[in-house]
Design a protein around this motif. Structure first.
Motif, PDB file in Angstrom:
ATOM      1  N   ASP A 127      -1.813  -5.984 -10.070  1.00 18.87           N
ATOM      2  CA  ASP A 127      -3.024  -5.665  -9.305  1.00 18.87           C
ATOM      3  C   ASP A 127      -3.029  -4.232  -8.796  1.00 18.87           C
ATOM      4  OD1 ASP A 127      -3.740  -8.331  -9.689  1.00 18.87           O
ATOM      5  OD2 ASP A 127      -2.867  -8.973  -7.794  1.00 18.87           O
ATOM      6  N   VAL A 128      -2.732  -3.249  -9.660  1.00 21.26           N
ATOM      7  CA  VAL A 128      -2.683  -1.863  -9.212  1.00 21.26           C
ATOM      8  C   VAL A 128      -4.091  -1.329  -8.944  1.00 21.26           C
ATOM      9  CG1 VAL A 128      -0.504  -1.319 -10.330  1.00 21.26           C
ATOM     10  CG2 VAL A 128      -2.634  -0.998 -11.590  1.00 21.26           C
ATOM     11  N   THR A 129      -4.204  -0.557  -7.889  1.00 20.38           N
ATOM     12  CA  THR A 129      -5.435   0.156  -7.563  1.00 20.38           C
ATOM     13  C   THR A 129      -5.066   1.554  -7.094  1.00 20.38           C
ATOM     14  OG1 THR A 129      -5.506  -0.380  -5.194  1.00 20.38           O
ATOM     15  CG2 THR A 129      -6.435  -2.017  -6.711  1.00 20.38           C
ATOM     16  N   GLY A 130      -6.071   2.409  -6.997  1.00 21.21           N
ATOM     17  CA  GLY A 130      -5.862   3.683  -6.331  1.00 21.21           C
ATOM     18  C   GLY A 130      -5.856   4.882  -7.248  1.00 21.21           C
ATOM     19  N   ARG A 166       0.854  -1.185   0.000  1.00 22.31           N
ATOM     20  CA  ARG A 166       0.000   0.000   0.000  1.00 22.31           C
ATOM     21  C   ARG A 166       0.892   1.238   0.000  1.00 22.31           C
ATOM     22  NH1 ARG A 166      -4.640   1.702   4.508  1.00 22.31           N
ATOM     23  NH2 ARG A 166      -4.529   3.956   4.131  1.00 22.31           N
ATOM     24  N   TRP A 167       0.534   2.254  -0.788  1.00 20.66           N
ATOM     25  CA  TRP A 167       1.219   3.534  -0.748  1.00 20.66           C
ATOM     26  C   TRP A 167       0.227   4.621  -0.362  1.00 20.66           C
ATOM     27  CZ3 TRP A 167      -0.407   7.575  -3.815  1.00 20.66           C
ATOM     28  CH2 TRP A 167      -1.208   7.251  -4.910  1.00 20.66           C
ATOM     29  N   ASP A 168       0.717   5.617   0.330  1.00 23.82           N
ATOM     30  CA  ASP A 168      -0.114   6.746   0.765  1.00 23.82           C
ATOM     31  C   ASP A 168       0.685   8.035   0.704  1.00 23.82           C
ATOM     32  OD1 ASP A 168      -2.791   5.762   2.366  1.00 23.82           O
ATOM     33  OD2 ASP A 168      -1.174   4.313   2.610  1.00 23.82           O
ATOM     34  N   ILE A 169       0.009   9.116   0.333  1.00 24.22           N
ATOM     35  CA  ILE A 169       0.507  10.467   0.590  1.00 24.22           C
ATOM     36  C   ILE A 169      -0.055  10.864   1.947  1.00 24.22           C
ATOM     37  CG2 ILE A 169       0.453  12.877  -0.145  1.00 24.22           C
ATOM     38  CD1 ILE A 169       0.215  11.861  -3.029  1.00 24.22           C
ATOM     39  N   ILE A 170       0.835  11.211   2.871  1.00 29.92           N
ATOM     40  CA  ILE A 170       0.425  11.336   4.272  1.00 29.92           C
ATOM     41  C   ILE A 170       0.762  12.711   4.850  1.00 29.92           C
ATOM     42  CG2 ILE A 170       0.847   8.859   4.542  1.00 29.92           C
ATOM     43  CD1 ILE A 170       3.275   9.707   6.348  1.00 29.92           C
ATOM     44  N   GLY A 206      -3.146   3.912  -2.710  1.00 23.25           N
ATOM     45  CA  GLY A 206      -3.465   2.784  -3.568  1.00 23.25           C
ATOM     46  C   GLY A 206      -2.663   1.561  -3.176  1.00 23.25           C
ATOM     47  N   THR A 207      -2.755   0.529  -3.977  1.00 26.53           N
ATOM     48  CA  THR A 207      -2.032  -0.708  -3.727  1.00 26.53           C
ATOM     49  C   THR A 207      -1.427  -1.221  -5.029  1.00 26.53           C
ATOM     50  OG1 THR A 207      -3.986  -2.104  -4.058  1.00 26.53           O
ATOM     51  CG2 THR A 207      -3.556  -1.362  -1.806  1.00 26.53           C
ATOM     52  N   PHE A 208      -0.425  -2.068  -4.880  1.00 28.82           N
ATOM     53  CA  PHE A 208       0.173  -2.738  -6.032  1.00 28.82           C
ATOM     54  C   PHE A 208       0.863  -3.993  -5.525  1.00 28.82           C
ATOM     55  CE2 PHE A 208       3.340   0.244  -4.435  1.00 28.82           C
ATOM     56  CZ  PHE A 208       4.455  -0.556  -4.288  1.00 28.82           C
TER      57      PHE A 208
END
Length: 206
Positions: free
Chosen positions: A87-90, A37-41, A76-78
């Motif tokens: 399986d990229v999302t976001g 999971r990646w996030d801008i935080i 999103g996720t990858f």
């Protein structure tokens, strides 16, 4: 999260991370099919006694002057699984100032690469408010293909520099992006005042 280091990185958006464990020996893009999971935080307060929080903003500029700037939100996720489904999302939102000023949404459409980097999120004093598990945080660099709601395409690079990342490594905290023919290569440094944005995070989900 370290003191800001303004290092441009070229055609992409580099998003850095706020938490991670030391990278296992041999870890790299394609070393497993883990879901990330990646996030801008952003942060609840100034480090080091602080909580990492989702829903942040990060900016990058097309020159050193920042007359032309893009600001992004997103998550999103990858799956780091070269040769197999990623399986990229976001996606998230974008706002540009200067040339082509506008706003809208973007969607992640493809996976280019992901490489883990050394680093860890000491807990305490840090608290992981993204997944609640600081041990699942990771440092690294992800490159993703994105599509903007106005029809432009581009690249997002997510770069994560953690408290435990050796300072000798040239890893940045922040994002860069391209949109159409504009390269927003000059990432905005992590903020030292509220909301403590221009930060990112990676987490391994399974």
């Amino acid at each position: 999260m370290k003191a800001a280091r303004l290092i441009p990185i070229g055609l992409a958006a580099a998003v850095t991370c706020a938490a991670a464990l030391l990278v296992p020996a041999g870890a790299s893009a394609g070393s497993s099919s883990h879901l990330y999971r990646w996030d801008i935080i952003h942060l609840s307060g100034p480090p080091p006694v602080t909580t990492t929080l989702p829903g942040g903003k990060a900016a990058a500029c097309a020159a050193s002057s920042c007359a032309n700037m893009i600001t992004l939100t997103g998550s999103g996720t990858f799956r780091s699984n070269p040769g197999g489904p990623q399986d990229v999302t976001g996606g998230g939102t974008w706002t540009t100032a200067g040339f082509g000023a506008g706003s809208g949404t973007y969607k992640v459409t493809g996976f280019v690469s992901f490489v883990l980097a050394p680093g860890n999120l000491p807990s305490p004093p840090f608290t992981d408010g993204i997944t609640g598990v600081a041990a699942d945080a990771r440092a690294g660099l992800a490159v993703l293909q994105i599509a903007y709601s106005d029809g432009d395409e581009g690249v997002l690079v997510v770069s994560c520099d953690l408290p435990g990342t050796p300072p000798s490594l040239p890893i940045i905290e922040g994002v860069t992006a391209s949109k159409g023919f504009v390269d927003y290569w000059n990432r905005a440094a992590p903020e030292s005042v509220a909301p403590f944005g221009n930060r990112t995070a990676f987490h391994v989900l399974g």
